[in-house]
Motif scaffolding. Structure first.
Motif, PDB file in Angstrom:
ATOM      1  N   THR A 161       1.020  -1.072  -0.059  1.00  0.00           N
ATOM      2  CA  THR A 161       0.163  -0.168  -0.263  1.00  0.00           C
ATOM      3  C   THR A 161       0.754   1.086   0.220  1.00  0.00           C
ATOM      4  O   THR A 161       0.435   2.113  -0.610  1.00  0.00           O
ATOM      5  N   VAL A 162       1.985   0.852   0.924  1.00  0.00           N
ATOM      6  CA  VAL A 162       2.957   2.120   0.940  1.00  0.00           C
ATOM      7  C   VAL A 162       4.085   2.658  -0.365  1.00  0.00           C
ATOM      8  O   VAL A 162       3.661   3.626  -1.477  1.00  0.00           O
ATOM      9  N   ILE A 163       4.196   1.052  -0.854  1.00  0.00           N
ATOM     10  CA  ILE A 163       4.602   1.602  -2.075  1.00  0.00           C
ATOM     11  C   ILE A 163       3.405   2.185  -3.533  1.00  0.00           C
ATOM     12  O   ILE A 163       4.228   2.889  -3.953  1.00  0.00           O
ATOM     13  N   ALA A 164       2.252   1.914  -3.322  1.00  0.00           N
ATOM     14  CA  ALA A 164       1.664   1.974  -4.472  1.00  0.00           C
ATOM     15  C   ALA A 164       1.082   3.928  -4.075  1.00  0.00           C
ATOM     16  O   ALA A 164       1.454   4.162  -5.692  1.00  0.00           O
ATOM     17  N   ILE A 165       1.777   4.232  -3.059  1.00  0.00           N
ATOM     18  CA  ILE A 165       1.241   5.679  -2.395  1.00  0.00           C
ATOM     19  C   ILE A 165       2.518   6.204  -3.257  1.00  0.00           C
ATOM     20  O   ILE A 165       1.733   7.354  -4.131  1.00  0.00           O
ATOM     21  N   TYR A 166       3.447   5.863  -2.340  1.00  0.00           N
ATOM     22  CA  TYR A 166       4.304   6.341  -3.153  1.00  0.00           C
ATOM     23  C   TYR A 166       4.041   6.869  -4.883  1.00  0.00           C
ATOM     24  O   TYR A 166       4.766   7.561  -5.410  1.00  0.00           O
ATOM     25  N   LEU A 167       4.381   5.117  -5.326  1.00  0.00           N
ATOM     26  CA  LEU A 167       4.064   5.411  -6.805  1.00  0.00           C
ATOM     27  C   LEU A 167       3.190   6.622  -7.190  1.00  0.00           C
ATOM     28  O   LEU A 167       3.462   7.231  -8.394  1.00  0.00           O
ATOM     29  N   HIS A 168       2.295   6.437  -6.729  1.00  0.00           N
ATOM     30  CA  HIS A 168       0.566   6.871  -7.578  1.00  0.00           C
ATOM     31  C   HIS A 168       1.007   8.438  -7.336  1.00  0.00           C
ATOM     32  O   HIS A 168       1.244   9.663  -8.443  1.00  0.00           O
ATOM     33  N   PHE A 169       1.559   8.972  -6.886  1.00  0.00           N
ATOM     34  CA  PHE A 169       2.496  10.636  -6.237  1.00  0.00           C
ATOM     35  C   PHE A 169       3.171  11.413  -6.683  1.00  0.00           C
ATOM     36  O   PHE A 169       2.714  12.072  -7.390  1.00  0.00           O
ATOM     37  N   ARG A 170       4.178  10.340  -7.259  1.00  0.00           N
ATOM     38  CA  ARG A 170       5.284  10.601  -7.857  1.00  0.00           C
ATOM     39  C   ARG A 170       5.099  10.325  -9.070  1.00  0.00           C
ATOM     40  O   ARG A 170       5.429  10.990  -9.885  1.00  0.00           O
ATOM     41  N   GLN A 171       4.210   9.384 -10.208  1.00  0.00           N
ATOM     42  CA  GLN A 171       3.453   9.645 -10.768  1.00  0.00           C
ATOM     43  C   GLN A 171       2.806  10.473 -11.911  1.00  0.00           C
ATOM     44  O   GLN A 171       2.299  11.653 -11.938  1.00  0.00           O
ATOM     45  N   ARG A 172       1.928  11.738 -10.345  1.00  0.00           N
ATOM     46  CA  ARG A 172       0.680  12.733 -10.169  1.00  0.00           C
ATOM     47  C   ARG A 172       1.967  13.535 -10.250  1.00  0.00           C
ATOM     48  O   ARG A 172       1.899  14.849 -11.173  1.00  0.00           O
ATOM     49  N   ALA A 173       2.923  13.780  -9.801  1.00  0.00           N
ATOM     50  CA  ALA A 173       3.467  14.764 -10.159  1.00  0.00           C
ATOM     51  C   ALA A 173       4.384  14.930 -10.649  1.00  0.00           C
ATOM     52  O   ALA A 173       4.579  16.288 -11.462  1.00  0.00           O
ATOM     53  N   GLY A 174       4.726  14.478 -11.797  1.00  0.00           N
ATOM     54  CA  GLY A 174       5.765  13.942 -12.890  1.00  0.00           C
ATOM     55  C   GLY A 174       3.505  14.592 -14.051  1.00  0.00           C
ATOM     56  O   GLY A 174       4.619  15.331 -15.016  1.00  0.00           O
ATOM     57  N   GLU A 175       2.645  13.891 -13.990  1.00  0.00           N
ATOM     58  CA  GLU A 175       2.145  15.063 -14.541  1.00  0.00           C
ATOM     59  C   GLU A 175       1.765  16.032 -14.576  1.00  0.00           C
ATOM     60  O   GLU A 175       1.413  16.917 -15.281  1.00  0.00           O
ATOM     61  N   ARG A 176       1.923  16.434 -13.309  1.00  0.00           N
ATOM     62  CA  ARG A 176       1.669  18.338 -13.097  1.00  0.00           C
ATOM     63  C   ARG A 176       3.111  19.013 -13.237  1.00  0.00           C
ATOM     64  O   ARG A 176       2.602  20.101 -14.165  1.00  0.00           O
ATOM     65  N   GLU A 177       4.130  18.002 -13.472  1.00  0.00           N
ATOM     66  CA  GLU A 177       5.262  18.998 -13.951  1.00  0.00           C
ATOM     67  C   GLU A 177       4.952  19.415 -15.828  1.00  0.00           C
ATOM     68  O   GLU A 177       5.245  20.126 -16.214  1.00  0.00           O
ATOM     69  N   ASP A 178       4.007  17.995 -15.887  1.00  0.00           N
ATOM     70  CA  ASP A 178       4.214  18.051 -17.861  1.00  0.00           C
ATOM     71  C   ASP A 178       2.981  19.453 -18.172  1.00  0.00           C
ATOM     72  O   ASP A 178       3.454  19.776 -19.164  1.00  0.00           O
ATOM     73  N   TYR A 179       2.271  19.782 -17.342  1.00  0.00           N
ATOM     74  CA  TYR A 179       1.151  20.643 -17.641  1.00  0.00           C
ATOM     75  C   TYR A 179       1.701  21.485 -17.274  1.00  0.00           C
ATOM     76  O   TYR A 179       0.982  23.011 -17.788  1.00  0.00           O
ATOM     77  N   VAL A 180       2.917  22.295 -16.647  1.00  0.00           N
ATOM     78  CA  VAL A 180       3.219  23.554 -15.792  1.00  0.00           C
ATOM     79  C   VAL A 180       3.870  24.450 -17.158  1.00  0.00           C
ATOM     80  O   VAL A 180       5.090  23.604 -17.848  1.00  0.00           O
TER      81      VAL A 180
END
Length: 180
Positions: A161-180
């Motif tokens: 669960t912790v690994i999934a949450i970490y990867l989830h937020f890392r992925q979302r941070a990458g998506e946000r950077e793509d749009y900034v």
């Protein structure tokens, strides 16, 4: 360095409010708090039994000190593990890629943990005890005593669960950077 910059960017005040405005993220934070509370209860139970020296049957965590009958009947454990499993299933829609695969592992492990509590609850209700034992007994208890077993179960569900949450937020941070 790119990921650490993205993660720090996500924590800036204006980005933090945007992240927290997402209902999935708020549900994930609430769920994480519940899981942390449950994990803490099992750590406290281990401390009670092996550090403080309380008898095993009295080592029931903090909630067990306040509501011992709930601990004996399995209602609290059964209900909590059902909520944890449903929480994982509900949150799964927001995960993708590697994060979703790790979350699926957590769902599988939590499903087994819930099944074990279902067996214990069913035995309590029916007074029909498995394996010829004089009390409620789960399948895993044939290998490990209950306190240790359920700490292992909780830990095995928390890690992916912790690994999934970490990867989830890392992925979302990458998506946000793509749009900034």
């Amino acid at each position: 360095m790119r990921h650490s910059t993205m993660e720090l960017t996500a924590l800036r005040p204006n980005n933090l409010s945007r992240v927290l405005s997402d209902p999935h993220t708020r549900a994930l934070i609430l769920y994480s708090g519940l899981v942390l509370g449950h994990f803490s209860e099992h750590i406290i139970q281990l401390i009670q039994a092996f550090v403080v020296g309380m008898p095993r049957h009295q080592s029931m965590g903090m909630l067990g000190l306040w509501f011992p009958e709930l601990m004996r009947t399995e209602v609290l454990h059964f209900s909590y593990n059902l909520v944890q499993l449903l929480g994982l299933l509900f949150l799964a829609y927001g995960f993708s890629g590697r994060a979703r695969r790790w979350l699926n592992v957590a769902i599988l492990l939590q499903g087994w943990h819930f099944f074990e509590h279902f067996l214990l609850q069913a035995q309590y209700v029916t007074k029909f005890y498995l394996f010829g034992k004089p009390r409620q007994t789960s399948i895993g208890e044939l290998v490990l005593p209950r306190i240790e077993l359920h700490f292992v179960y909780v830990t095995l569900a928390v890690i992916p669960t912790v690994i999934a949450i970490y990867l989830h937020f890392r992925q979302r941070a990458g998506e946000r950077e793509d749009y900034v």
